[in-house]
Design an enzyme around this catalytic site. Structure first.
Site, short mmCIF file in Angstrom:
data_model
loop_
_atom_site.label_atom_id
_atom_site.label_comp_id
_atom_site.label_asym_id
_atom_site.label_seq_id
_atom_site.Cartn_x
_atom_site.Cartn_y
_atom_site.Cartn_z
N HIS A 137 41.56 14.99 37.69
CA HIS A 137 42.65 15.59 36.00
C HIS A 137 41.79 16.65 34.91
O HIS A 137 40.98 16.74 35.54
CB HIS A 137 42.43 14.24 35.42
CG HIS A 137 43.50 12.87 35.45
ND1 HIS A 137 43.64 12.05 36.52
CD2 HIS A 137 44.75 13.09 35.59
CE1 HIS A 137 44.55 11.75 36.19
NE2 HIS A 137 45.42 12.43 35.79
N LYS A 141 40.68 14.70 28.79
CA LYS A 141 40.97 13.26 30.33
C LYS A 141 39.94 11.95 29.70
O LYS A 141 39.36 12.45 29.68
CB LYS A 141 41.75 12.92 31.49
CG LYS A 141 41.91 11.46 31.49
CD LYS A 141 42.86 11.11 32.53
CE LYS A 141 43.29 9.80 33.61
NZ LYS A 141 44.28 9.45 32.24
N1 LIG Z 1 52.07 7.04 31.56
C1 LIG Z 1 51.69 8.33 32.28
O1 LIG Z 1 52.48 8.93 32.75
C2 LIG Z 1 51.12 8.87 31.85
C3 LIG Z 1 50.80 10.53 32.22
C4 LIG Z 1 49.89 11.71 31.18
C5 LIG Z 1 49.00 10.90 30.47
N2 LIG Z 1 49.56 9.48 29.80
C6 LIG Z 1 48.53 8.89 28.97
O2 LIG Z 1 48.86 8.86 28.23
C7 LIG Z 1 47.83 9.44 27.11
C8 LIG Z 1 48.79 10.56 26.81
O3 LIG Z 1 47.83 11.65 27.05
P1 LIG Z 1 48.36 12.87 26.22
O4 LIG Z 1 47.21 13.63 26.94
O5 LIG Z 1 48.89 13.35 25.57
O6 LIG Z 1 47.02 12.85 24.91
P2 LIG Z 1 46.47 14.25 24.29
O7 LIG Z 1 47.11 15.22 24.27
O8 LIG Z 1 45.08 14.23 24.03
O9 LIG Z 1 47.51 13.01 22.76
C9 LIG Z 1 47.09 11.79 22.29
C10 LIG Z 1 47.39 11.99 20.84
O10 LIG Z 1 47.02 9.96 20.13
C11 LIG Z 1 46.95 10.55 18.74
N3 LIG Z 1 45.71 9.64 18.94
C12 LIG Z 1 44.87 10.17 18.90
N4 LIG Z 1 44.17 8.85 18.42
C13 LIG Z 1 44.87 8.07 17.12
C14 LIG Z 1 44.53 6.75 16.38
N5 LIG Z 1 43.58 6.48 16.11
N6 LIG Z 1 46.04 7.38 15.46
C15 LIG Z 1 46.80 7.72 15.77
N7 LIG Z 1 47.20 8.90 16.71
C16 LIG Z 1 46.17 8.51 17.77
C17 LIG Z 1 45.95 12.20 18.64
O11 LIG Z 1 46.91 12.33 17.23
P3 LIG Z 1 45.33 13.49 16.43
O12 LIG Z 1 45.83 14.77 17.50
O13 LIG Z 1 45.66 13.18 15.87
O14 LIG Z 1 44.14 13.20 17.16
C18 LIG Z 1 47.64 13.10 19.61
O15 LIG Z 1 48.62 13.00 19.33
C19 LIG Z 1 46.42 9.36 27.70
O16 LIG Z 1 46.46 7.42 27.77
C20 LIG Z 1 47.12 9.47 28.78
O17 LIG Z 1 45.95 9.13 30.28
C21 LIG Z 1 50.39 8.39 30.56
#
Ligand SMILES: NC(=O)c1ccc[n+]([C@@H]2O[C@H](COP(=O)([O-])OP(=O)(O)OC[C@H]3O[C@@H](n4cnc5c(N)ncnc54)[C@H](OP(=O)(O)O)[C@@H]3O)[C@@H](O)[C@H]2O)c1
Length: 230
Positions: A137, A141
């Site tokens: 990844h 991540k």
């Molecule tokens: N299920 C699936 O198919 C799939 C696919 C891809 C990814 N994922 C998962 O989805 C999640 C997000 O991935 P991403 O790549 O989008 O991550 P990302 O770009 O880092 O985005 C994370 C988001 O969560 C917010 N956040 C983090 N901690 C927080 C808190 N304590 N309170 C409120 N908001 C908070 C961040 O806000 P700030 O900017 O304010 O920190 C940001 O908006 C991960 O767990 C990833 O592994 C799942």
């Protein structure tokens, strides 16, 4: 407009990579509109009051509060956050007793199909193989092994309870998600691989799940339920 064709209002928790991909998927999907984005410090309860469903792509630190808010507001939840700890898992379970929740660590059709196929393959090969699950990844991540690697491992363990799985993780560049399951014996190797080309595959899956979960009975669901019921 009948209720069957009514435009669904979808709230999105998070403003990161996946949340933005979901917003773009909603623009492609004419039957759904964005009710709003929730981010740190925002009023989630007020947002849920104007939403039919919430899609959560934050990080594990936020998921317990999000699940509780959805439960309080009786708002269906689709959560794709990986790396949940026991408290996050428990929050999803509690919410699912009151509202319909789709929780899946991978929302792609390809991984759903691969996960479904794995137990049969593993049972057919039997116990005489070394099994390795590797994943690559992007460098941002947080969790390792990935939620998808663990999900694949759990599917394998269901078929071969005594299997020992060698997990490996690599973080490189902006890779959206590669997984490989490898069975190896002294005389042959069997490999199953999945590569994500764009996050749209997860985002489209999440939108599909969000449309599917509307009007469902309370309970915990996964992408296999979404895909098998359509
Ligand atoms: N299920 C699936 O198919 C799939 C696919 C891809 C990814 N994922 C998962 O989805 C999640 C997000 O991935 P991403 O790549 O989008 O991550 P990302 O770009 O880092 O985005 C994370 C988001 O969560 C917010 N956040 C983090 N901690 C927080 C808190 N304590 N309170 C409120 N908001 C908070 C961040 O806000 P700030 O900017 O304010 O920190 C940001 O908006 C991960 O767990 C990833 O592994 C799942």
């Amino acid at each position: 407009m009948s209720s069957a064709t009514r435009i669904a209002r979808m709230a999105i928790a998070g403003t990161g990579r996946m949340a933005m991909a979901v917003a773009a998927a909603l623009e492609r999907d004419g039957d759904t509109e964005v009710a709003g984005h929730w981010s740190r410090g925002g009023d989630l309860s007020a947002l849920l009051a104007n939403a039919d469903v919430l899609v959560d792509f934050t990080l594990p630190e936020a998921t317990t509060a999000i699940a509780e808010a959805c439960e309080d507001r009786r708002c269906p939840l689709v959560c794709g956050v990986t790396g949940l700890d026991a408290a996050g898992e428990a929050a999803i379970e509690r919410a699912a007793a009151a509202i319909p929740v789709v929780y899946d660590r991978n929302m792609s059709v390809g991984i759903a199909a691969l996960t479904a196929a794995l137990p049969e393959l593993a049972a057919a090969l039997g116990p005489g193989y070394r099994v390795a699950i590797s994943e690559t990844h992007h460098v941002h991540k947080k969790d390792a092994p990935s939620g998808t690697a663990l999900k694949l491992g759990e599917a394998l363990t269901a078929a071969l309870p005594d299997v020992s799985i060698d997990y490996s993780s690599e973080r490189r560049g902006e890779v959206p998600g590669d997984h490989e399951v490898c069975f190896e014996s002294a005389s042959e190797t069997v490999r199953l691989a999945h590569s994500v080309v764009t996050r749209d595959v997860f985002a489209d899956g999440a939108v599909r799940a969000a449309r599917w979960v509307l009007g469902r009975a309370p309970g915990r669901y996964a992408m296999r339920d979404v895909l098998s019921a359509e």
